[in-house]
Write a protein that holds these residues in place. Structure first.
Motif, short mmCIF file in Angstrom:
data_model
loop_
_atom_site.label_atom_id
_atom_site.label_comp_id
_atom_site.label_asym_id
_atom_site.label_seq_id
_atom_site.Cartn_x
_atom_site.Cartn_y
_atom_site.Cartn_z
N TRP A 54 0.82 -1.21 0.00
CA TRP A 54 0.00 0.00 0.00
C TRP A 54 0.85 1.26 0.00
O TRP A 54 0.33 2.37 -0.20
CB TRP A 54 -1.00 -0.02 1.15
CG TRP A 54 -2.05 -1.04 0.87
CD1 TRP A 54 -2.13 -2.30 1.38
CD2 TRP A 54 -3.15 -0.91 -0.04
NE1 TRP A 54 -3.21 -2.97 0.84
CE2 TRP A 54 -3.86 -2.13 -0.04
CE3 TRP A 54 -3.59 0.12 -0.87
CZ2 TRP A 54 -4.99 -2.34 -0.82
CZ3 TRP A 54 -4.72 -0.09 -1.65
CH2 TRP A 54 -5.40 -1.30 -1.62
N ALA A 55 2.16 1.13 0.18
CA ALA A 55 3.05 2.27 -0.02
C ALA A 55 3.28 2.50 -1.51
O ALA A 55 3.54 3.63 -1.94
CB ALA A 55 4.39 2.02 0.68
N ALA A 56 3.16 1.45 -2.30
CA ALA A 56 3.41 1.55 -3.74
C ALA A 56 2.14 1.85 -4.54
O ALA A 56 2.19 2.62 -5.51
CB ALA A 56 4.04 0.25 -4.24
N ILE A 57 1.04 1.24 -4.18
CA ILE A 57 -0.18 1.34 -5.00
C ILE A 57 -0.63 2.79 -5.23
O ILE A 57 -0.90 3.16 -6.38
CB ILE A 57 -1.31 0.46 -4.42
CG1 ILE A 57 -0.95 -1.02 -4.58
CG2 ILE A 57 -2.64 0.77 -5.09
CD1 ILE A 57 -1.88 -1.98 -3.87
N PRO A 58 -0.71 3.64 -4.22
CA PRO A 58 -1.14 5.02 -4.50
C PRO A 58 -0.16 5.78 -5.40
O PRO A 58 -0.58 6.59 -6.24
CB PRO A 58 -1.22 5.68 -3.12
CG PRO A 58 -1.29 4.55 -2.16
CD PRO A 58 -0.57 3.40 -2.78
N VAL A 59 1.13 5.52 -5.25
CA VAL A 59 2.13 6.18 -6.09
C VAL A 59 1.95 5.72 -7.54
O VAL A 59 1.97 6.53 -8.48
CB VAL A 59 3.56 5.88 -5.59
CG1 VAL A 59 4.62 6.41 -6.53
CG2 VAL A 59 3.75 6.44 -4.18
N GLU A 60 1.78 4.41 -7.73
CA GLU A 60 1.57 3.87 -9.07
C GLU A 60 0.28 4.42 -9.69
O GLU A 60 0.26 4.79 -10.87
CB GLU A 60 1.54 2.34 -9.01
CG GLU A 60 2.85 1.75 -8.61
CD GLU A 60 2.77 0.36 -8.00
OE1 GLU A 60 3.84 -0.24 -7.75
OE2 GLU A 60 1.65 -0.16 -7.76
N ALA A 61 -0.76 4.51 -8.89
CA ALA A 61 -2.04 5.04 -9.39
C ALA A 61 -1.89 6.52 -9.77
O ALA A 61 -2.44 6.96 -10.79
CB ALA A 61 -3.14 4.85 -8.35
N TYR A 62 -1.16 7.28 -8.97
CA TYR A 62 -0.93 8.69 -9.30
C TYR A 62 -0.22 8.82 -10.64
O TYR A 62 -0.64 9.58 -11.51
CB TYR A 62 -0.11 9.39 -8.21
CG TYR A 62 0.36 10.75 -8.66
CD1 TYR A 62 -0.51 11.83 -8.66
CD2 TYR A 62 1.65 10.93 -9.13
CE1 TYR A 62 -0.11 13.07 -9.12
CE2 TYR A 62 2.07 12.17 -9.59
CZ TYR A 62 1.19 13.24 -9.59
OH TYR A 62 1.60 14.45 -10.06
N PHE A 63 0.88 8.09 -10.81
CA PHE A 63 1.62 8.18 -12.06
C PHE A 63 0.79 7.65 -13.24
O PHE A 63 0.87 8.18 -14.35
CB PHE A 63 2.97 7.45 -11.97
CG PHE A 63 4.02 8.23 -11.24
CD1 PHE A 63 4.47 9.45 -11.74
CD2 PHE A 63 4.55 7.78 -10.05
CE1 PHE A 63 5.44 10.19 -11.07
CE2 PHE A 63 5.52 8.50 -9.37
CZ PHE A 63 5.97 9.72 -9.88
N ALA A 64 -0.02 6.62 -13.01
CA ALA A 64 -0.90 6.11 -14.07
C ALA A 64 -1.84 7.22 -14.54
O ALA A 64 -1.99 7.44 -15.75
CB ALA A 64 -1.69 4.91 -13.58
N ALA A 65 -2.46 7.91 -13.60
CA ALA A 65 -3.40 8.97 -13.96
C ALA A 65 -2.68 10.18 -14.58
O ALA A 65 -3.13 10.71 -15.61
CB ALA A 65 -4.19 9.41 -12.72
N ALA A 66 -1.59 10.60 -13.96
CA ALA A 66 -0.88 11.79 -14.46
C ALA A 66 -0.33 11.57 -15.86
O ALA A 66 -0.52 12.41 -16.75
CB ALA A 66 0.24 12.17 -13.49
#
Length: 126
Positions: A103-115
């Motif tokens: 869960w430290a990685a998932i939000p970061v990955e989701a942010y970069f996916a969206a951006a």
């Protein structure tokens, strides 16, 4: 929305940290994700670190690129990769393959996916 340059520089920073972690201090990401550091896992971690290094170099060299089909292609590829990483992280967590550290990685990955996804559309975003 953040500029492509800012997102690319942040992405480069993250991927280069991941390169160093998986290549030289693999116990750190393995323990964060709650997985055993087996010889096979270390092998895959080293191979993965090479991919992170390549992505980091692409982002460092392209951060100043003007909006163009090439920049949109880079953004689309990274958006797809980050989406896949976030979804695999969710899948692995649900199936007990990784610990809460994912869960430290998932939000970061989701942010970069969206951006990167928004920049892939190329709507004149600087």
């Amino acid at each position: 929305m953040p500029s492509f340059s800012l997102i690319a520089r942040l992405g480069a920073f993250v991927t280069l940290i991941l390169f160093f972690a998986f290549a030289f201090v693999p116990i750190l990401p393995f323990s964060i994700f709650g997985v055993d550091m087996t010889p096979e896992g270390q092998l895959m971690g080293r191979r993965m670190s090479a991919l992170f290094l390549g992505i980091g170099v692409i982002l460092v060299l392209s951060h100043g690129a003007e909006n163009s089909p090439l920049r949109q292609s880079i953004s689309a590829g990274l958006s797809v990769s980050m989406t896949a990483l976030a979804l695999f992280g969710l899948w692995d967590f649900v199936h007990g393959a990784v610990g809460l550290g994912v869960w430290a990685a998932i939000p970061v990955e989701a942010y970069f996916a969206a951006a990167f996804g928004l920049h892939a559309r190329g709507a004149g975003i600087p």
